[in-house]
Design an enzyme around this catalytic site. Structure first.
Site, mmCIF file in Angstrom:
data_model
loop_
_atom_site.group_PDB
_atom_site.id
_atom_site.type_symbol
_atom_site.label_atom_id
_atom_site.label_comp_id
_atom_site.label_asym_id
_atom_site.label_seq_id
_atom_site.Cartn_x
_atom_site.Cartn_y
_atom_site.Cartn_z
ATOM 1 N N GLY A 92 49.998 50.486 35.317
ATOM 2 C CA GLY A 92 49.755 51.531 34.043
ATOM 3 C C GLY A 92 49.341 52.759 34.871
ATOM 4 O O GLY A 92 49.276 52.849 36.126
ATOM 5 N N GLY A 94 47.401 56.988 34.571
ATOM 6 C CA GLY A 94 47.078 57.812 33.208
ATOM 7 C C GLY A 94 46.842 59.485 34.325
ATOM 8 O O GLY A 94 47.335 59.683 35.687
ATOM 9 N N THR A 95 46.201 59.837 33.857
ATOM 10 C CA THR A 95 45.444 61.409 34.059
ATOM 11 C C THR A 95 44.721 61.022 35.523
ATOM 12 O O THR A 95 44.639 62.333 35.869
ATOM 13 C CB THR A 95 44.884 62.410 32.949
ATOM 14 O OG1 THR A 95 45.542 62.039 31.725
ATOM 15 C CG2 THR A 95 43.900 63.716 33.392
ATOM 16 N N PHE A 96 44.034 60.257 35.354
ATOM 17 C CA PHE A 96 43.373 60.193 36.256
ATOM 18 C C PHE A 96 43.792 59.656 37.670
ATOM 19 O O PHE A 96 43.540 59.473 38.810
ATOM 20 C CB PHE A 96 42.360 58.670 36.400
ATOM 21 C CG PHE A 96 42.977 57.407 35.805
ATOM 22 C CD1 PHE A 96 43.130 56.544 36.583
ATOM 23 C CD2 PHE A 96 43.330 57.264 34.494
ATOM 24 C CE1 PHE A 96 43.993 55.018 35.961
ATOM 25 C CE2 PHE A 96 43.552 56.423 34.094
ATOM 26 C CZ PHE A 96 43.834 55.117 35.206
ATOM 27 N N GLY A 97 45.014 58.711 37.427
ATOM 28 C CA GLY A 97 46.056 58.376 38.944
ATOM 29 C C GLY A 97 46.492 57.502 38.216
ATOM 30 O O GLY A 97 47.397 56.554 37.364
ATOM 31 N N ARG A 98 46.628 56.032 38.736
ATOM 32 C CA ARG A 98 47.881 54.169 38.699
ATOM 33 C C ARG A 98 46.399 53.285 39.303
ATOM 34 O O ARG A 98 45.810 53.341 39.738
ATOM 35 C CB ARG A 98 48.727 54.891 39.646
ATOM 36 C CG ARG A 98 49.740 55.117 39.877
ATOM 37 C CD ARG A 98 51.008 55.349 40.686
ATOM 38 N NE ARG A 98 51.524 56.577 41.125
ATOM 39 C CZ ARG A 98 52.670 56.931 40.335
ATOM 40 N NH1 ARG A 98 52.759 56.546 39.377
ATOM 41 N NH2 ARG A 98 53.560 57.621 40.967
ATOM 42 N N VAL A 99 46.749 52.426 38.078
ATOM 43 C CA VAL A 99 46.394 51.346 38.507
ATOM 44 C C VAL A 99 47.553 50.343 39.160
ATOM 45 O O VAL A 99 48.729 50.219 38.151
ATOM 46 C CB VAL A 99 46.116 50.700 37.023
ATOM 47 C CG1 VAL A 99 45.171 48.791 36.887
ATOM 48 C CG2 VAL A 99 44.838 51.100 36.662
ATOM 49 N N LYS A 114 42.187 50.289 41.204
ATOM 50 C CA LYS A 114 42.598 51.917 39.561
ATOM 51 C C LYS A 114 42.686 53.089 41.226
ATOM 52 O O LYS A 114 41.785 52.952 42.110
ATOM 53 C CB LYS A 114 41.642 51.930 39.274
ATOM 54 C CG LYS A 114 41.534 53.489 38.676
ATOM 55 C CD LYS A 114 40.613 53.122 37.626
ATOM 56 C CE LYS A 114 40.457 54.415 36.139
ATOM 57 N NZ LYS A 114 38.931 54.414 35.404
ATOM 58 N N ASP A 230 34.222 54.935 23.911
ATOM 59 C CA ASP A 230 35.458 55.347 24.043
ATOM 60 C C ASP A 230 36.435 54.226 23.573
ATOM 61 O O ASP A 230 37.048 53.933 23.827
ATOM 62 C CB ASP A 230 35.639 56.187 25.587
ATOM 63 C CG ASP A 230 37.547 56.589 24.672
ATOM 64 O OD1 ASP A 230 37.591 56.886 23.776
ATOM 65 O OD2 ASP A 230 38.102 57.083 26.122
#
Length: 464
Positions: A92, A94-99, A114, A230
């Site tokens: 996956g 996202g804004t934070f980085g990758r998994v 992560k 969340d």
């Protein structure tokens, strides 16, 4: 629509984000994250560009953007942490980085790592998430598989902060999306477009098992005064991977993930939490919040698993409140009178929501008008034809109705939800025996006479 994090208040409390630590990390990131290399693009002779070249150009542009944002640029076979981990594939982004799925050569098992962007802000947030999960894990039964994702360890690699989690299956969101795609693909060509509807996605038995795991996790979290803030289908994963093309397991086991926004009771609370579609009224109205917000989110999630659609499909604040009223009955007047959110004086008058006069356009007004009551959402197909109301469906509706109570003090708590007849059908034996003194940071000036429960007693289910 995304919630604000509590990073501002936590920077002053934790050592993970001290000025010295941040300055050191910033220097490491600068060394580890060189400026993006310009990508040369060849222009095809003769002017026109075919689809393949457009696709390549788009991919090149995306890669250049990711480099500029200091993402880890995934390469199969890459090695992390002194060759302990070997990259397998991306799970996956996202804004934070990758998994990234990696093979842990020390433990001989697949893990989910992560990999945070080499950016100070995101590294700090990731460290805080790790601290929350580690503190949470210290309170969990050591010898019991608990429905909360396990964090094994953290490490730094070439300027990227990394969190190593247990490898799990897909999210509820991903599974729901797959079920829809498979159902549409199985329709005979030329037939009427598949419309789905309540009962065509997850079965009530499957939802009961999912609810049992989620409320088991929330009972424990709330007992130690921790709110997730969340919850949504993307943040609930199947414990085991699902085989491609196989049906969903009859007795699914799930676990909660993503504790980056989780908040302890003693911490300063951000005014805006929860993703819009799963956000309860007390947050939207600026009345303060507590652990009951997680239970509201669960009500929205479980409804979505049954119907296949968002319960409140909106990106507008006033429209969201209007949808709530359409589905659940009028918002308690005491909540609207106490509202502290922006434009409260224009959106509410004399304890009432100004709708439809505050609708942003005619389309929004029509969208709210088309919204169905909760009983119709869970008990009818898209054509409006009623499903057979079994005892199981009746119990499901009752639980949703109580989870979606607008007054937080009257809302079904996690311990009560775990003991609800619908959840008990799963036959899961609770692994904890915590009790929770229910409370809320919301206003305490709302009497129970305005609650959903009171409206049910006085005016019939769902206010007539």
């Amino acid at each position: 629509d995304e919630p604000h994090s509590n990073i501002g208040s936590r920077k002053q409390q934790g050592s993970a984000c001290t000025p010295a630590a941040l300055a050191s990390r910033s220097r490491n990131m600068s060394r580890a994250s060189p400026a993006p290399v310009p990508i040369a693009r060849k222009r095809k002779r003769g002017g026109g560009d075919d689809g393949g070249n457009r696709s390549c150009s788009s991919e090149d542009s995306e890669m250049a953007e990711e480099r500029s944002e200091h993402h880890y640029m995934l390469q199969k076979g890459d090695e992390f942490d002194s060759s302990r981990y070997k990259v397998i594939k991306q799970l996956g982004k996202g804004t934070f980085g990758r998994v990234v799925e990696m093979w842990d050569t020390s433990e001989n098992m697949a893990v989910a790592v992560k990999v945070i962007r080499a950016v100070e802000k995101y590294a700090c947030e990731a460290e805080i998430e790790a601290e929350i999960i580690q503190e949470l894990q210290r309170t969990l039964p050591a010898d019991i598989k608990f429905p909360i994702v396990r964090l094994y360890r953290t490490f730094q690699w070439r300027g990227h902060y990394c969190l190593t989690f247990e490898k799990m299956g897909p999210s509820l969101y991903s599974a729901l999306k797959t079920v829809k795609a498979n159902a549409e693909a199985s329709q005979p060509s030329g037939s009427e477009r598949w419309r789905g509807g309540a009962g065509h996605y997850f079965t009530l038995a499957q939802i009961s098992h999912i609810a049992a795991d989620c409320f088991e996790a929330l009972v424990h979290m709330h007992s130690i005064n921790l709110t997730h803030t969340d919850l949504k289908p993307e943040n609930i994963l199947f414990v085991a991977p699902l085989e491609r093309g196989a049906a969903l397991p009859e007795t699914p086991m799930v676990a909660l993930i993503d504790f980056g926004g989780a908040t302890w009771k003693h911490e300063q609370h951000s005014s805006l939490v929860c993703t819009r579609q799963y956000r309860p009224p007390e947050v939207t109205l600026g009345l303060g919040w507590g652990t009951p917000i997680d239970c509201w989110s669960m009500g929205c999630i479980l409804t979505e698993l049954w119907t296949g659609s968002l319960l409140f499909s909106t990106h507008d604040e006033v429209e969201h409140l209007a949808l709530m009223e359409r589905t659940l009955g009028a918002l308690p007047r005491c909540m609207l009178r106490a509202a502290t959110c922006k434009r409260a004086d224009r959106n509410f008058r004399h304890g009432y929501l100004r709708w439809p006069e505050r609708a942003i356009d005619r389309e929004s007004e029509e969208h709210v008008r088309a919204q169905r009551r909760l009983r119709e959402c869970v008990g009818a197909d898209p054509r409006g034809e009623s499903l057979r109301w079994s005892r199981e469906l009746s119990d499901f509706h009752d639980m949703l109705w109580r989870l979606l109570e607008m007054l937080p003090a009257e809302r079904l708590t996690a311990p009560a939800a775990r003991q609800h007849p619908f959840v008990l059908r799963a036959g899961r034996k609770p692994s904890t025996a915590h009790t929770l003194e229910d409370g809320s940071n919301g206003r305490g000036d709302c009497g129970s006479s305005n609650s959903h429960a009171a409206r049910v007693k006085l005016g019939g289910e769902e206010g007539g």
